[in-house]
Design a protein around this motif. Structure first.
Motif, PDB file in Angstrom:
ATOM      1  N   LYS A  90       0.845  -1.189   0.000  1.00  0.00           N
ATOM      2  CA  LYS A  90       0.000   0.000   0.000  1.00  0.00           C
ATOM      3  C   LYS A  90       0.882   1.242   0.000  1.00  0.00           C
ATOM      4  CE  LYS A  90      -3.864   0.211   2.231  1.00  0.00           C
ATOM      5  NZ  LYS A  90      -4.885   0.243   3.307  1.00  0.00           N
ATOM      6  N   ILE A  91       0.676   2.079  -1.009  1.00  0.00           N
ATOM      7  CA  ILE A  91       1.502   3.272  -1.214  1.00  0.00           C
ATOM      8  C   ILE A  91       0.603   4.503  -1.202  1.00  0.00           C
ATOM      9  CG2 ILE A  91       3.286   4.323  -2.633  1.00  0.00           C
ATOM     10  CD1 ILE A  91       3.887   1.377  -1.879  1.00  0.00           C
ATOM     11  N   SER A  92       0.870   5.450  -0.307  1.00  0.00           N
ATOM     12  CA  SER A  92       0.120   6.706  -0.309  1.00  0.00           C
ATOM     13  C   SER A  92       0.867   7.736  -1.147  1.00  0.00           C
ATOM     14  CB  SER A  92      -0.094   7.219   1.111  1.00  0.00           C
ATOM     15  OG  SER A  92       1.123   7.297   1.821  1.00  0.00           O
ATOM     16  N   TYR A  93       0.115   8.581  -1.816  1.00  0.00           N
ATOM     17  CA  TYR A  93       0.718   9.604  -2.677  1.00  0.00           C
ATOM     18  C   TYR A  93      -0.176  10.840  -2.690  1.00  0.00           C
ATOM     19  CZ  TYR A  93      -2.801   8.438  -6.210  1.00  0.00           C
ATOM     20  OH  TYR A  93      -3.990   8.243  -6.874  1.00  0.00           O
ATOM     21  N   LEU A  94       0.372  11.938  -3.149  1.00  0.00           N
ATOM     22  CA  LEU A  94      -0.374  13.190  -3.215  1.00  0.00           C
ATOM     23  C   LEU A  94      -1.340  13.136  -4.394  1.00  0.00           C
ATOM     24  CD1 LEU A  94      -0.753  16.009  -1.996  1.00  0.00           C
ATOM     25  CD2 LEU A  94       1.046  16.837  -3.518  1.00  0.00           C
ATOM     26  N   GLY A  95      -2.623  12.985  -4.080  1.00  0.00           N
ATOM     27  CA  GLY A  95      -3.647  12.820  -5.101  1.00  0.00           C
ATOM     28  C   GLY A  95      -4.194  14.145  -5.589  1.00  0.00           C
ATOM     29  N   PRO A  96      -5.263  14.051  -6.413  1.00  0.00           N
ATOM     30  CA  PRO A  96      -6.005  12.842  -6.755  1.00  0.00           C
ATOM     31  C   PRO A  96      -5.291  12.007  -7.829  1.00  0.00           C
ATOM     32  CG  PRO A  96      -6.967  14.712  -7.886  1.00  0.00           C
ATOM     33  CD  PRO A  96      -5.879  15.255  -6.997  1.00  0.00           C
ATOM     34  N   GLU A  97      -5.965  10.994  -8.303  1.00  0.00           N
ATOM     35  CA  GLU A  97      -5.421  10.127  -9.335  1.00  0.00           C
ATOM     36  C   GLU A  97      -5.011  10.957 -10.552  1.00  0.00           C
ATOM     37  OE1 GLU A  97      -6.739   5.942 -11.552  1.00  0.00           O
ATOM     38  OE2 GLU A  97      -8.264   7.355 -10.849  1.00  0.00           O
ATOM     39  N   GLY A  98      -3.798  10.716 -11.038  1.00  0.00           N
ATOM     40  CA  GLY A  98      -3.345  11.416 -12.229  1.00  0.00           C
ATOM     41  C   GLY A  98      -2.341  12.522 -11.980  1.00  0.00           C
ATOM     42  N   THR A  99      -1.939  12.751 -10.721  1.00  0.00           N
ATOM     43  CA  THR A  99      -0.926  13.760 -10.431  1.00  0.00           C
ATOM     44  C   THR A  99       0.453  13.265 -10.861  1.00  0.00           C
ATOM     45  OG1 THR A  99      -0.583  12.884  -8.215  1.00  0.00           O
ATOM     46  CG2 THR A  99      -2.206  14.659  -8.444  1.00  0.00           C
ATOM     47  N   PHE A 100       1.405  14.185 -10.892  1.00  0.00           N
ATOM     48  CA  PHE A 100       2.782  13.786 -11.173  1.00  0.00           C
ATOM     49  C   PHE A 100       3.320  12.890 -10.050  1.00  0.00           C
ATOM     50  CE2 PHE A 100       2.696  17.561 -13.977  1.00  0.00           C
ATOM     51  CZ  PHE A 100       3.154  16.971 -15.141  1.00  0.00           C
ATOM     52  N   SER A 127       0.190   8.780   7.435  1.00  0.00           N
ATOM     53  CA  SER A 127      -0.172   7.432   7.008  1.00  0.00           C
ATOM     54  C   SER A 127       1.013   6.479   7.122  1.00  0.00           C
ATOM     55  CB  SER A 127      -0.700   7.452   5.569  1.00  0.00           C
ATOM     56  OG  SER A 127      -1.021   6.166   5.126  1.00  0.00           O
ATOM     57  N   VAL A 128       2.193   6.954   6.722  1.00  0.00           N
ATOM     58  CA  VAL A 128       3.397   6.117   6.799  1.00  0.00           C
ATOM     59  C   VAL A 128       3.814   5.920   8.255  1.00  0.00           C
ATOM     60  CG1 VAL A 128       5.840   5.962   6.195  1.00  0.00           C
ATOM     61  CG2 VAL A 128       4.182   6.750   4.493  1.00  0.00           C
ATOM     62  N   GLU A 129       3.782   6.987   9.047  1.00  0.00           N
ATOM     63  CA  GLU A 129       4.198   6.883  10.447  1.00  0.00           C
ATOM     64  C   GLU A 129       3.322   5.893  11.215  1.00  0.00           C
ATOM     65  OE1 GLU A 129       5.548  10.175  13.598  1.00  0.00           O
ATOM     66  OE2 GLU A 129       3.367  10.034  13.444  1.00  0.00           O
ATOM     67  N   LYS A 130       2.013   5.903  10.952  1.00  0.00           N
ATOM     68  CA  LYS A 130       1.078   5.024  11.651  1.00  0.00           C
ATOM     69  C   LYS A 130       1.029   3.618  11.059  1.00  0.00           C
ATOM     70  CE  LYS A 130      -2.015   8.632  13.413  1.00  0.00           C
ATOM     71  NZ  LYS A 130      -3.405   9.168  13.396  1.00  0.00           N
ATOM     72  N   GLY A 131       1.709   3.401   9.929  1.00  0.00           N
ATOM     73  CA  GLY A 131       1.716   2.087   9.312  1.00  0.00           C
ATOM     74  C   GLY A 131       0.467   1.779   8.515  1.00  0.00           C
ATOM     75  N   ILE A 132      -0.328   2.802   8.209  1.00  0.00           N
ATOM     76  CA  ILE A 132      -1.525   2.601   7.385  1.00  0.00           C
ATOM     77  C   ILE A 132      -1.113   2.230   5.968  1.00  0.00           C
ATOM     78  CG2 ILE A 132      -3.610   3.696   6.461  1.00  0.00           C
ATOM     79  CD1 ILE A 132      -3.560   5.506   8.976  1.00  0.00           C
ATOM     80  N   THR A 133      -0.083   2.895   5.474  1.00  0.00           N
ATOM     81  CA  THR A 133       0.528   2.517   4.192  1.00  0.00           C
ATOM     82  C   THR A 133       1.992   2.183   4.438  1.00  0.00           C
ATOM     83  OG1 THR A 133       0.981   4.857   3.684  1.00  0.00           O
ATOM     84  CG2 THR A 133      -1.039   3.890   2.773  1.00  0.00           C
ATOM     85  N   LYS A 134       2.511   1.291   3.613  1.00  0.00           N
ATOM     86  CA  LYS A 134       3.900   0.839   3.780  1.00  0.00           C
ATOM     87  C   LYS A 134       4.877   1.948   3.395  1.00  0.00           C
ATOM     88  CE  LYS A 134       6.808  -2.854   4.041  1.00  0.00           C
ATOM     89  NZ  LYS A 134       6.795  -4.011   4.948  1.00  0.00           N
ATOM     90  N   PHE A 135       4.559   2.662   2.311  1.00  0.00           N
ATOM     91  CA  PHE A 135       5.413   3.738   1.821  1.00  0.00           C
ATOM     92  C   PHE A 135       4.554   4.928   1.412  1.00  0.00           C
ATOM     93  CE2 PHE A 135       7.740  -0.201   0.852  1.00  0.00           C
ATOM     94  CZ  PHE A 135       8.964   0.069   1.453  1.00  0.00           C
ATOM     95  N   GLY A 136       5.195   6.066   1.291  1.00  0.00           N
ATOM     96  CA  GLY A 136       4.535   7.266   0.784  1.00  0.00           C
ATOM     97  C   GLY A 136       5.433   7.934  -0.240  1.00  0.00           C
ATOM     98  N   VAL A 137       4.824   8.681  -1.147  1.00  0.00           N
ATOM     99  CA  VAL A 137       5.581   9.398  -2.182  1.00  0.00           C
ATOM    100  C   VAL A 137       5.213  10.871  -2.102  1.00  0.00           C
ATOM    101  CG1 VAL A 137       6.137   9.557  -4.633  1.00  0.00           C
ATOM    102  CG2 VAL A 137       5.529   7.338  -3.638  1.00  0.00           C
TER     103      VAL A 137
END
Length: 357
Positions: A90-100, A127-137
């Motif tokens: 699970k990877i969190s990223y700065l959304g919404p879908e379609g961003t760089f 999200s990353v600190e709490k372990g909700i997602t494994k990684f973040g971008v």
């Protein structure tokens, strides 16, 4: 005769395709066995150093006609699909879908990871600190617009590590539902994208108002709802939101790149081609910054970035962020940081990670 020759070639391709399929499944079965061993030993399923070594070895063997970039993309997807068999990433990223940032996440992890969009950078760190997602971008700097200072500020609030970096070229396009310039009555854009296309807009769309939105993807989404609206966004966003090109590559400067950090709870082992990031605060005395930086020069460690941010706790005090070549496991790096600590109120190792190539 020509038809027979064509059919013979197609038969050979069909045979190769069957062999590729068999080999891919054989590879997957071995990966599943490796996953079982890792699970019993409590090892991480994701190993970016191993993946980097695999791709580098393959690129050295590549004789063409596929380019190295094509081969790299193909094997990135093979590795991503294989990892998905072992463990959902699970990877969190700065959304919404379609961003760089979404595009950077796919290029780094492959399209088989599970991507979770977030509304802001703060939520990714949390999200990353709490372990909700494994990684973040998260974006960290643009070659034209400079550092994303908000990302730096978040390192003061959250205990996360920098596990990697990726740099992608940024190209902007004017997009709309119809692709017809004459129908455009207003344009949506992220402020950074608008700044990077300022001259093009002045020359080509001088009478069309431009409205700021939170991301280039949001601009594309707005354009997908109204034929009179255009967006400054990527080709990636155009594909997602079903938009057509009004004009391609409208950025004023063509050498435009954005660097992204991969956030995690840990950082990978050394590869021999690594960067390290730290942050530190100093006593408010003459020469303290010089004293803190001098050990890098004395040890021959190459600084690649230095940035200061207000400490926010006390006025006129600053936190310094530094990137340099090397890994925390290197003896020279450890000794240098020990010396730097002598001049710091606090020094935090943010991460050591493979340098993006």
């Amino acid at each position: 005769m020509e038809n027979e020759k064509l059919q013979n070639l197609r038969d050979k391709i069909d045979k190769i395709d069957k062999e590729i399929l068999k080999l891919l499944n054989d590879r997957a079965k071995l990966a599943i066995k490796i996953a079982e061993i890792k699970k019993t030993q409590g090892l991480s399923f994701y190993d970016p150093v191993r993946e980097k070594n695999i791709i580098n070895k393959i690129l050295k063997l590549n004789k063409g006609p596929f380019s190295d970039e094509v081969i790299k993309t193909l094997f990135r997807e093979i590795l991503s699909a294989t990892l998905a068999l072992q463990e959902s990433q699970k990877i969190s990223y700065l959304g919404p879908e379609g961003t760089f940032t979404h595009l950077a996440a796919i290029k780094y992890f492959g399209s088989f990871a599970q991507f979770e969009p977030e509304d802001n950078i703060k939520n990714i760190f949390e999200s990353v600190e709490k372990g909700i997602t494994k990684f973040g971008v998260v974006p960290i700097e643009n070659s034209n617009e400079g550092t994303v200072t908000y990302t730096l500020d978040m390192f003061m609030q959250y205990e996360v590590k920098i596990a990697g970096e990726i740099i992608i070229p940024i190209t902007h396009n004017l997009l709309s539902l119809t692709g017809e310039k004459e129908k455009i009555k207003k344009i949506y854009s992220h402020p950074h994208a608008r700044a990077q296309c300022r001259e093009w807009l002045r020359k080509n769309m001088p009478d069309i108002p431009v409205y700021d939105v939170a991301s280039t993807a949001e601009a594309a989404r707005q354009a997908s709802l109204d034929e009179d609206v255009a967006a400054i966004a990527s080709e990636f966003a155009a594909n997602i939101y079903g938009l057509k090109f009004v004009a391609k590559h409208i950025e004023d400067y063509k050498n435009n790149y954005t660097r992204f950090f991969i956030l995690g709870k840990t950082f990978p082992n050394k590869t021999g081609s690594d960067k390290t990031s730290i942050m530190f605060s100093l006593q408010d005395k003459p020469g303290t910054l010089y004293n803190a930086l001098k050990p890098f020069k004395d040890s021959g460690l190459n600084l690649t970035k230095i940035e200061s941010r207000p400490a926010k706790m006390r006025k006129w005090e600053y936190i310094f962020f530094v990137d340099f070549m090397g890994h925390i496991e290197d003896e020279k790096v450890r000794k240098t940081l020990e010396e730097v600590k002598n001049y710091c109120i606090e020094l935090v190792h943010l991460g050591s990670y493979p340098m993006f190539k």
